[in-house]
Design a protein around this motif. Structure first.
Motif, PDB file in Angstrom:
ATOM      1  N   VAL A 132       0.874  -1.172   0.000  1.00 25.65           N
ATOM      2  CA  VAL A 132       0.000   0.000   0.000  1.00 25.65           C
ATOM      3  C   VAL A 132       0.912   1.222   0.000  1.00 25.65           C
ATOM      4  O   VAL A 132       1.773   1.352   0.872  1.00 25.65           O
ATOM      5  CB  VAL A 132      -0.931   0.000   1.234  1.00 25.65           C
ATOM      6  CG1 VAL A 132      -1.799   1.244   1.259  1.00 25.65           C
ATOM      7  CG2 VAL A 132      -1.786  -1.266   1.258  1.00 25.65           C
ATOM      8  N   ILE A 133       0.719   2.095  -0.989  1.00 25.99           N
ATOM      9  CA  ILE A 133       1.574   3.270  -1.122  1.00 25.99           C
ATOM     10  C   ILE A 133       0.723   4.520  -1.280  1.00 25.99           C
ATOM     11  O   ILE A 133      -0.425   4.457  -1.703  1.00 25.99           O
ATOM     12  CB  ILE A 133       2.544   3.138  -2.313  1.00 25.99           C
ATOM     13  CG1 ILE A 133       1.772   2.980  -3.632  1.00 25.99           C
ATOM     14  CG2 ILE A 133       3.511   1.984  -2.105  1.00 25.99           C
ATOM     15  CD1 ILE A 133       2.634   3.013  -4.877  1.00 25.99           C
ATOM     16  N   GLU A 134       1.319   5.651  -0.946  1.00 18.68           N
ATOM     17  CA  GLU A 134       0.670   6.938  -1.175  1.00 18.68           C
ATOM     18  C   GLU A 134       1.106   7.436  -2.548  1.00 18.68           C
ATOM     19  O   GLU A 134       2.277   7.337  -2.917  1.00 18.68           O
ATOM     20  CB  GLU A 134       1.068   7.938  -0.092  1.00 18.68           C
ATOM     21  CG  GLU A 134       0.283   9.212  -0.146  1.00 18.68           C
ATOM     22  CD  GLU A 134       0.535  10.101   1.073  1.00 18.68           C
ATOM     23  OE1 GLU A 134      -0.288  10.988   1.301  1.00 18.68           O
ATOM     24  OE2 GLU A 134       1.554   9.903   1.763  1.00 18.68           O
ATOM     25  N   THR A 135       0.150   7.949  -3.304  1.00 21.31           N
ATOM     26  CA  THR A 135       0.450   8.434  -4.645  1.00 21.31           C
ATOM     27  C   THR A 135      -0.527   9.551  -5.004  1.00 21.31           C
ATOM     28  O   THR A 135      -1.355   9.943  -4.188  1.00 21.31           O
ATOM     29  CB  THR A 135       0.404   7.291  -5.677  1.00 21.31           C
ATOM     30  OG1 THR A 135       0.955   7.741  -6.912  1.00 21.31           O
ATOM     31  CG2 THR A 135      -1.000   6.769  -5.889  1.00 21.31           C
ATOM     32  N   SER A 136      -0.447  10.041  -6.216  1.00 21.45           N
ATOM     33  CA  SER A 136      -1.331  11.123  -6.645  1.00 21.45           C
ATOM     34  C   SER A 136      -2.491  10.570  -7.476  1.00 21.45           C
ATOM     35  O   SER A 136      -2.416   9.474  -8.031  1.00 21.45           O
ATOM     36  CB  SER A 136      -0.547  12.131  -7.489  1.00 21.45           C
ATOM     37  OG  SER A 136      -0.157  11.526  -8.716  1.00 21.45           O
ATOM     38  N   GLU A 137      -3.529  11.371  -7.595  1.00 18.95           N
ATOM     39  CA  GLU A 137      -4.667  11.026  -8.454  1.00 18.95           C
ATOM     40  C   GLU A 137      -4.203  10.871  -9.903  1.00 18.95           C
ATOM     41  O   GLU A 137      -4.695  10.000 -10.626  1.00 18.95           O
ATOM     42  CB  GLU A 137      -5.755  12.102  -8.343  1.00 18.95           C
ATOM     43  CG  GLU A 137      -6.914  11.908  -9.299  1.00 18.95           C
ATOM     44  CD  GLU A 137      -7.729  10.645  -9.068  1.00 18.95           C
ATOM     45  OE1 GLU A 137      -8.298  10.126 -10.057  1.00 18.95           O
ATOM     46  OE2 GLU A 137      -7.806  10.167  -7.920  1.00 18.95           O
ATOM     47  N   GLN A 138      -3.240  11.668 -10.324  1.00 14.72           N
ATOM     48  CA  GLN A 138      -2.736  11.598 -11.695  1.00 14.72           C
ATOM     49  C   GLN A 138      -2.095  10.233 -11.978  1.00 14.72           C
ATOM     50  O   GLN A 138      -2.284   9.671 -13.061  1.00 14.72           O
ATOM     51  CB  GLN A 138      -1.729  12.724 -11.966  1.00 14.72           C
ATOM     52  CG  GLN A 138      -2.340  14.105 -11.988  1.00 14.72           C
ATOM     53  CD  GLN A 138      -2.599  14.678 -10.586  1.00 14.72           C
ATOM     54  OE1 GLN A 138      -2.115  14.172  -9.576  1.00 14.72           O
ATOM     55  NE2 GLN A 138      -3.399  15.726 -10.531  1.00 14.72           N
ATOM     56  N   ILE A 139      -1.355   9.719 -11.026  1.00 16.19           N
ATOM     57  CA  ILE A 139      -0.738   8.393 -11.190  1.00 16.19           C
ATOM     58  C   ILE A 139      -1.813   7.324 -11.269  1.00 16.19           C
ATOM     59  O   ILE A 139      -1.778   6.435 -12.125  1.00 16.19           O
ATOM     60  CB  ILE A 139       0.259   8.080 -10.049  1.00 16.19           C
ATOM     61  CG1 ILE A 139       1.417   9.076 -10.063  1.00 16.19           C
ATOM     62  CG2 ILE A 139       0.741   6.642 -10.121  1.00 16.19           C
ATOM     63  CD1 ILE A 139       2.303   9.009 -11.288  1.00 16.19           C
TER      64      ILE A 139
END
Length: 111
Positions: free
Chosen positions: A97-104
Motif C-alpha cells: 500500500v503506497i501513497e500516490t497522486s490522483e494523476q498516477i
C-alpha cells in the motif's frame, strides 16, 4: 490517494478461470461496494513456473482503505458470492500500500 497493489501466486492451471471470476464477479462487486478498481489481470510472466495475477485498487485515505476492505470482505455478497472461486485458486498473495497522486492512479486506470 492510496494505491494498493496485490499480487497473487495461483495454483497451477487456474489463472484463466481466476481472471474470469475477477472480471465477471469480483471486480463488479468491488466497484458496486464503492471500491475503485484501477487494474487487474494475469501476469505476463510466470515466476518460477507459477501462474500469477494482480489487482490494483485506489482509496482516498488509509482509513477509507481499512473501512472499505472490512465492509467488503465481511459482506454476504463477497462471502456467498465469488469468495470461494477466488480463494480456492490462490496459493499465496502479497500486498503493498503506497501513497500516490490522483494523476498516477488515472494513468494506471484500466480503460
Amino acid at each position: 490517494m492510496i494505491l494498493e497493489i496485490r499480487t497473487y501466486r495461483l495454483k497451477p492451471g487456474t489463472s484463466d478461470e481466476f481472471v474470469r471470476v475477477m472480471r465477471e464477479e469480483s471486480v463488479p462487486l468491488l466497484e458496486a461496494s464503492g471500491i475503485r478498481v484501477v487494474d487487474y489481470g494475469a501476469s505476463l510472466v510466470a515466476e518460477d513456473g507459477h501462474e500469477e495475477a494482480y489487482l490494483m485498487r485506489a482509496f482516498t485515505s488509509l482509513e477509507a482503505h481499512q473501512e472499505q476492505e472490512e465492509r467488503y470482505y465481511g459482506s454476504d455478497a463477497w462471502r456467498l458470492g465469488p469468495r470461494e472461486a477466488i480463494v480456492s485458486r490462490i496459493d499465496s498473495y502479497h500486498t503493498i500500500v503506497i501513497e500516490t497522486s490522483e494523476q498516477i492512479v488515472q494513468a494506471l486506470q484500466r480503460r
